[in-house]
Design a protein around this motif. Structure first.
Motif, short mmCIF file in Angstrom:
data_model
loop_
_atom_site.label_atom_id
_atom_site.label_comp_id
_atom_site.label_asym_id
_atom_site.label_seq_id
_atom_site.Cartn_x
_atom_site.Cartn_y
_atom_site.Cartn_z
N ASP A 38 41.77 32.28 40.82
CA ASP A 38 42.63 33.01 41.74
C ASP A 38 41.80 33.43 42.95
O ASP A 38 40.72 33.98 42.81
CB ASP A 38 43.23 34.24 41.06
N GLY A 40 42.35 35.75 45.12
CA GLY A 40 42.41 37.16 45.51
C GLY A 40 42.04 38.08 44.39
O GLY A 40 41.46 37.68 43.38
N ASN A 41 42.37 39.35 44.58
CA ASN A 41 42.16 40.34 43.54
C ASN A 41 43.44 40.48 42.72
O ASN A 41 44.54 40.45 43.27
CB ASN A 41 41.80 41.69 44.16
N VAL A 42 43.30 40.64 41.42
CA VAL A 42 44.46 40.74 40.55
C VAL A 42 44.38 42.04 39.76
O VAL A 42 43.29 42.58 39.54
CB VAL A 42 44.55 39.54 39.59
N ARG A 44 44.29 44.83 36.76
CA ARG A 44 43.49 44.86 35.54
C ARG A 44 44.23 44.24 34.36
O ARG A 44 43.64 43.57 33.52
CB ARG A 44 43.12 46.31 35.22
N ARG A 46 46.22 41.78 34.31
CA ARG A 46 46.13 40.31 34.34
C ARG A 46 44.77 39.84 33.82
O ARG A 46 44.66 38.84 33.11
CB ARG A 46 46.35 39.82 35.78
N ILE A 47 43.73 40.56 34.20
CA ILE A 47 42.38 40.21 33.71
C ILE A 47 42.33 40.35 32.20
O ILE A 47 41.80 39.48 31.49
CB ILE A 47 41.33 41.11 34.38
N GLU A 58 38.06 32.80 37.11
CA GLU A 58 37.32 33.37 38.24
C GLU A 58 38.32 34.02 39.18
O GLU A 58 39.46 33.58 39.30
CB GLU A 58 36.52 32.29 38.97
N LEU A 59 37.88 35.06 39.87
CA LEU A 59 38.74 35.80 40.79
C LEU A 59 38.03 35.95 42.13
O LEU A 59 36.80 35.92 42.20
CB LEU A 59 39.07 37.18 40.22
N GLY A 60 38.81 36.09 43.19
CA GLY A 60 38.24 36.32 44.50
C GLY A 60 37.81 35.09 45.26
O GLY A 60 37.22 35.18 46.33
#
Length: 462
Positions: A38, A40-42, A44, A46-47, A58-60
């Protein structure tokens, strides 16, 4: 793409939202090695969901690991011009959209519902009346319940009713529908599609991907622009004027009728529908028409218990009546067409007028039609948010100067109530997205509800 072909494949899912999570779960069920990325930022939650699922993610941003897979699967809303998609295509990496990926896992026929406005209401009504008629129906798609969650439920419904956005339909190349409903067409998401023409082509995919024995329920006004993608699909146009075949909303008799093969079926009486606005009569009529075609037998509003159906939140939803003033939440009205439809459809008490709250973050639309409609339908307008000045300019050009410019929805509700009398309506139908001040239209709608209730608490002071 066959389900068996996916075993041991490396699948990269783009997007970690609820649709991305459902796609990741589905890919794991099929025996794939899954990686979620993803940009962007998601939240918590979702994580936590991805951690519990046990997949890599991976995020960001999107690293090279995305492109080490055998297949790129795109969750709802991923643009064809996004760098990750363009790079995958330049590398020859196969790419598939959400709907096409999920379809092989569905053991049920699917009726798709799309359109610029009214999708969620029409989808919900269709699912409601079919379930009431004894047909096991799953309602999914762009409605808060991802399409990928249906095969994960462990049950196989008799039918799936899927709300589909233009984003999802853009990527739809393999799915085959039993039927489709296009509620209406108006300019929307032009920034994503690049032009209104491309937007319409995406919506037309629903009809193009409907099988030769299928059907499509459309607005008579949209018939010509959609007909080009119809092939042998049976088309049933809806109109307030009489049609030879299709749906006729008879204002004089206050009844919705289905005219088909020389016969006439009553779908429902207007007073059976507990929804505000004429546009919701259209949504109900399209849903009942589709239900008749799916079942291949008569189904009317009484059989489908349409009187039990309540409006989905934030879609011309009655939230309260305080001091004789009706408060209506249409926070889902995020474009000009939706707001214009709400203004023209909703009726006040005798002698009452409308005060509308407009503003938020715009979509690059022209506000000329909105301004003209406000001048015809409203006694006052309160403008807030990023687009407040642009809307004010349009209203002034249309000769409508009964407006105030404020900074927040709190202030907007306060000013609006000061401008009302008994019998009036305060309508939140912003014609803009909520993203300048709220994370989504739902939070904006809930805030409006709280503000209306606060007015109710102070109404004795009026």
């Amino acid at each position: 793409m066959k389900i068996g072909d996916l075993r041991d494949k490396r699948v990269s899912v783009i997007g970690a939202g609820i649709s991305g999570e459902a796609l990741a779960r589905l890919a794991r069920e099929a025996g794939c090695r899954v990686f979620v990325s993803d940009g962007g930022n998601v939240p918590r939650e979702r994580i936590s969901a991805l951690e519990k699922l046990g997949v890599g993610f991976e995020l960001g941003g999107h690293t090279d690991r995305v492109f080490e897979g055998d297949l790129l699967v795109l969750s709802s809303g991923i643009s064809p011009s996004s760098p990750v998609v363009e790079r995958a295509r330049s590398m020859g990496m196969p790419t598939v959209g959400e709907v096409d990926f999920v379809f092989p896992f569905l053991g049920s026929p699917v009726v798709g519902v799309t359109g610029s406005n009214g999708k969620t209401t029409t989808t919900s009504i269709l699912g409601h009346v079919l379930n009431a008629a004894g047909v096991s129906t799953a309602v999914a798609g762009n409605i808060g319940n991802p399409l990928g969650s249906v095969p994960l439920s462990g049950e196989t419904p008799s039918l799936v009713v899927a709300e589909l956005s233009s984003f999802q339909l853009h990527w739809c190349e393999e799915a085959s529908f039993a039927g489709g409903v296009v509620t209406n067409l108006a300019p929307d998401h032009i920034d994503w599609h690049g032009s209104y023409e491309n937007y319409v082509l995406a919506k037309r995919r629903l009809i193009e991907r409907t099988g030769p024995d299928g059907f499509a329920v459309v607005q008579l006004a949209d018939l010509d622009i959609l007909r080009g993608g119809s092939g042998s699909v049976r088309l049933y146009p809806l109109s307030w004027d009489k049609v030879e075949q299709g749906v006729h909303l008879d204002d004089a008799a206050q009844v919705a009728l289905l005219l088909m093969n020389g016969s006439v079926r009553e779908l429902f009486r207007f007073d059976q529908v507990r929804l505000l606005g004429r546009h919701n009569l259209e949504n109900a009529a399209m849903a009942l028409c589709a239900a008749n075609l799916v079942l291949n037998r008569p189904l009317n509003g009484e059989d489908g218990r349409i009187g039990e159906f309540m409006a989905p939140p934030h879609r011309c939803e009655l939230v309260g009546r305080y001091g004789g003033v009706t408060f209506v939440d249409d926070s889902k009205g995020t474009n000009v067409a939706a707001t214009v439809t709400a203004l023209r459809s909703l009726k006040c008490d005798p002698g009452g007028t409308k005060v509308i709250l407009l503003g938020g973050r715009g979509k690059g639309e022209d506000y000329q039609v909105l301004a003209q409609t406000v001048s015809e339908e409203c006694s006052y307008a309160v403008l807030y948010g990023e687009e407040g000045d642009r809307i004010a300019e349009a209203l002034s050009k249309a000769g409508f100067n009964r407006w105030s410019r404020v900074g927040s929805l709190d202030e907007a509700v306060r000013v609006a109530f000061q401008r009302t009398k008994e019998g009036d309506m305060i309508l939140l139908s912003p014609a803009c997205t909520s993203w300048d001040q709220y994370p989504n239209y739902k939070e904006r709608g809930y805030h409006f509800r709280r503000l209306a209730q606060e007015v109710g608490g102070r109404v004795s002071e009026r």
